[in-house]
Write a protein that holds these residues in place. Sequence first.
Motif, PDB file in Angstrom:
ATOM      1  N   TYR A  61      12.723  -9.503  21.511  1.00 21.93           N
ATOM      2  CA  TYR A  61      12.725  -8.447  22.513  1.00 21.93           C
ATOM      3  C   TYR A  61      13.426  -7.186  22.017  1.00 21.93           C
ATOM      4  O   TYR A  61      13.588  -6.229  22.763  1.00 21.93           O
ATOM      5  CB  TYR A  61      13.404  -8.945  23.791  1.00 21.93           C
ATOM      6  CG  TYR A  61      12.765 -10.185  24.349  1.00 21.93           C
ATOM      7  CD1 TYR A  61      11.462 -10.158  24.842  1.00 21.93           C
ATOM      8  CD2 TYR A  61      13.449 -11.398  24.369  1.00 21.93           C
ATOM      9  CE1 TYR A  61      10.866 -11.293  25.348  1.00 21.93           C
ATOM     10  CE2 TYR A  61      12.854 -12.548  24.881  1.00 21.93           C
ATOM     11  CZ  TYR A  61      11.566 -12.482  25.362  1.00 21.93           C
ATOM     12  OH  TYR A  61      10.981 -13.624  25.864  1.00 21.93           O
ATOM     13  N   GLY A  62      13.882  -7.215  20.764  1.00 16.31           N
ATOM     14  CA  GLY A  62      14.542  -6.041  20.201  1.00 16.31           C
ATOM     15  C   GLY A  62      15.996  -5.930  20.590  1.00 16.31           C
ATOM     16  O   GLY A  62      16.618  -4.880  20.381  1.00 16.31           O
TER      17      GLY A  62
ATOM     18  N   ARG B 205      28.309  -2.602  28.542  1.00 19.41           N
ATOM     19  CA  ARG B 205      27.587  -3.857  28.315  1.00 19.41           C
ATOM     20  C   ARG B 205      27.410  -4.064  26.816  1.00 19.41           C
ATOM     21  O   ARG B 205      27.335  -3.109  26.038  1.00 19.41           O
ATOM     22  CB  ARG B 205      26.227  -3.821  29.002  1.00 19.41           C
ATOM     23  CG  ARG B 205      26.304  -3.614  30.516  1.00 19.41           C
ATOM     24  CD  ARG B 205      24.921  -3.421  31.121  1.00 19.41           C
ATOM     25  NE  ARG B 205      24.980  -3.291  32.578  1.00 19.41           N
ATOM     26  CZ  ARG B 205      25.102  -2.140  33.234  1.00 19.41           C
ATOM     27  NH1 ARG B 205      25.202  -0.995  32.541  1.00 19.41           N
ATOM     28  NH2 ARG B 205      25.139  -2.107  34.541  1.00 19.41           N
ATOM     29  N   ILE B 206      27.287  -5.324  26.404  1.00 13.80           N
ATOM     30  CA  ILE B 206      27.226  -5.629  24.977  1.00 13.80           C
ATOM     31  C   ILE B 206      26.007  -5.001  24.308  1.00 13.80           C
ATOM     32  O   ILE B 206      26.101  -4.475  23.193  1.00 13.80           O
ATOM     33  CB  ILE B 206      27.264  -7.166  24.743  1.00 13.80           C
ATOM     34  CG1 ILE B 206      27.385  -7.456  23.242  1.00 13.80           C
ATOM     35  CG2 ILE B 206      26.044  -7.848  25.360  1.00 13.80           C
ATOM     36  CD1 ILE B 206      27.660  -8.933  22.943  1.00 13.80           C
ATOM     37  N   GLU B 207      24.864  -5.001  24.987  1.00 15.48           N
ATOM     38  CA  GLU B 207      23.670  -4.415  24.374  1.00 15.48           C
ATOM     39  C   GLU B 207      23.776  -2.899  24.306  1.00 15.48           C
ATOM     40  O   GLU B 207      23.277  -2.270  23.373  1.00 15.48           O
ATOM     41  CB  GLU B 207      22.412  -4.833  25.147  1.00 15.48           C
ATOM     42  CG  GLU B 207      21.088  -4.367  24.527  1.00 15.48           C
ATOM     43  CD  GLU B 207      20.824  -4.955  23.150  1.00 15.48           C
ATOM     44  OE1 GLU B 207      19.996  -4.371  22.414  1.00 15.48           O
ATOM     45  OE2 GLU B 207      21.419  -6.004  22.793  1.00 15.48           O
ATOM     46  N   GLU B 208      24.427  -2.280  25.282  1.00 15.83           N
ATOM     47  CA  GLU B 208      24.662  -0.842  25.247  1.00 15.83           C
ATOM     48  C   GLU B 208      25.479  -0.472  24.013  1.00 15.83           C
ATOM     49  O   GLU B 208      25.189   0.522  23.324  1.00 15.83           O
ATOM     50  CB  GLU B 208      25.395  -0.384  26.511  1.00 15.83           C
ATOM     51  CG  GLU B 208      24.575  -0.504  27.787  1.00 15.83           C
ATOM     52  CD  GLU B 208      25.385  -0.193  29.036  1.00 15.83           C
ATOM     53  OE1 GLU B 208      24.775   0.041  30.093  1.00 15.83           O
ATOM     54  OE2 GLU B 208      26.640  -0.191  28.959  1.00 15.83           O
ATOM     55  N   LEU B 209      26.483  -1.270  23.721  1.00 14.30           N
ATOM     56  CA  LEU B 209      27.338  -1.007  22.565  1.00 14.30           C
ATOM     57  C   LEU B 209      26.585  -1.211  21.257  1.00 14.30           C
ATOM     58  O   LEU B 209      26.727  -0.429  20.313  1.00 14.30           O
ATOM     59  CB  LEU B 209      28.570  -1.917  22.609  1.00 14.30           C
ATOM     60  CG  LEU B 209      29.512  -1.694  23.798  1.00 14.30           C
ATOM     61  CD1 LEU B 209      30.576  -2.776  23.837  1.00 14.30           C
ATOM     62  CD2 LEU B 209      30.159  -0.302  23.705  1.00 14.30           C
TER      63      LEU B 209
ATOM     64  N   ILE C  63       8.789 -10.666  31.809  1.00 17.86           N
ATOM     65  CA  ILE C  63       7.444 -11.257  31.877  1.00 17.86           C
ATOM     66  C   ILE C  63       7.453 -12.667  31.313  1.00 17.86           C
ATOM     67  O   ILE C  63       6.900 -13.597  31.907  1.00 17.86           O
ATOM     68  CB  ILE C  63       6.440 -10.368  31.115  1.00 17.86           C
ATOM     69  CG1 ILE C  63       6.272  -9.027  31.827  1.00 17.86           C
ATOM     70  CG2 ILE C  63       5.090 -11.081  30.977  1.00 17.86           C
ATOM     71  CD1 ILE C  63       5.423  -8.025  31.068  1.00 17.86           C
ATOM     72  N   ASP C  64       8.078 -12.843  30.168  1.00 15.56           N
ATOM     73  CA  ASP C  64       8.122 -14.165  29.522  1.00 15.56           C
ATOM     74  C   ASP C  64       8.867 -15.176  30.390  1.00 15.56           C
ATOM     75  O   ASP C  64       8.439 -16.332  30.527  1.00 15.56           O
ATOM     76  CB  ASP C  64       8.794 -14.063  28.152  1.00 15.56           C
ATOM     77  CG  ASP C  64       7.915 -13.363  27.128  1.00 15.56           C
ATOM     78  OD1 ASP C  64       6.727 -13.145  27.414  1.00 15.56           O
ATOM     79  OD2 ASP C  64       8.425 -13.035  26.040  1.00 15.56           O
TER      80      ASP C  64
END
Length: 497
Positions: A402-403, A336-340, A210-211
């Motif tokens: 965004y956490g 993926r890096i965020e998954e880890l 959205i942003d």
Amino acid sequence: MADFIFRKKGESTWYVRLAVPADVQKSIGKKVFVQSLKTASRTEAVHASHAHLALWRNLIQGARKAKEAPEGWQENIVAGMTEIETLIQGRKRAIIGESVPPLAVSDAEVQSFKQANPDLMALLEQLEDVRPESDVAGDLHIQDALHVGFKIILERAFSAKHSLTPDQQQELISLIDAPASYKKKSPLTKARLDSFRAYRLGQNIAQKTIDQQESKLRKLSDYLASNQLPLDTDTIAAWLNSLELASKTLTQYLLAGSVFWKWANRYDERWRTEYKDRVNPFENHDLPRVRGKAKADAKRKDFSLESLATLHEAATKGGQNVLADLILLGVYTGARIEELCKLRKENVISIEDVQCFDIADSKTVAGIRFVPIHPALKPVVKRLLKDSVDGFLVHSKSRNKYGNRSDPLSKAFGRLKSAHGFGKQHVFHSIRGTVVTQLLRANVPGTLIAEIVGHETGTVTFDVYSQGSSPLQKLKAISKLPRLKPLVKTSTTTPLA
């Protein structure tokens, strides 16, 4: 609610009453609504009054809405004043004997203006009936007086017809006095974009998406306002050209605009009235084509195993132990890096006696999966479980709005790889490519590779009907990933092999 009900003197029947606000009394035709509730019971009267009050309030709201100044009213005022000033100047030039050329407008444009501005045309017709006398000075004075009179009449007529805010009233006076000072506003107003944002937040769309799209729309709004351009296909084409961005990025700009356009035509009444018969200006644009070499040069590249070993060793020697662990997790999972970074202690599970990472949150449905823990990772995972202070395997100091926990680690990896000569084509995500390549070269079937890294296969058979490979099948496959060479120590003294 009881404050709206009353009894007339000497009667037992209750009535409901609602005063009509002064600004809509004329359009509604009365100063107060009154209706008998046909009951002597106060309780019944209170309940019966609800429907009447709701109806009256809707009538008041409708009357007020009808009196609101229409979208783009400023342009109509400017057009009217420009027309009258042109007419007055033409008459004054004719009075002193100058030749007055015809206006450079088509009959179609004249008719369109007349249909869009009936009130202004009525005033102009009154002005047309006033003809000059024989005295030049007197005639010029009459024209000046007519000009002033028209301004007064226009201001009074428009104010009487519409409910203007104090700011709108002041803007009206300013535009009538100096129409040339008007700067056309972008139709992508702040209020409209705020409404669009509120709608999308209610649709559970990711705030980052959205942003990002809102930022693109605000850039367009600024472009329209600063260049005084209409929102049409030609303008969008010129805007895209001014951005000087890659076709892939321009496509994202067009997507943001198209999503907004469809929303506005569905949910914004004023927008729908203005643009309902117009084509979507964000569609059918010819973007620059990226040819073979340019496409290859822009494509992300995999790391070699030797390069990853070098980066891991550099992170370890540089005291970046968390980053060193993260590199190993990427090398032996392809995640993926965020998954880890979102893996918690409870995400280390055992399925059919196979220890796995339970990736329960991903950017895609296919990304939600379990990945067996590579033998080289077992001592690392054991240590991470033991040392965790916040429940996560990978420690992060992220303050990302965004956490996203991976934000600071992604930047740290960027600095590390840049320091070792790697450019924009190499990012942490490139490690996924390395893993896919190594599995493929180890003769792991493509569908099994897709399951491990969290990709759809693109076939109904495997994406819809199959329950997937067994944990043991996945473990055998992922165990084929070669260990980094030369042998590199983890962030403690535990060797990889």
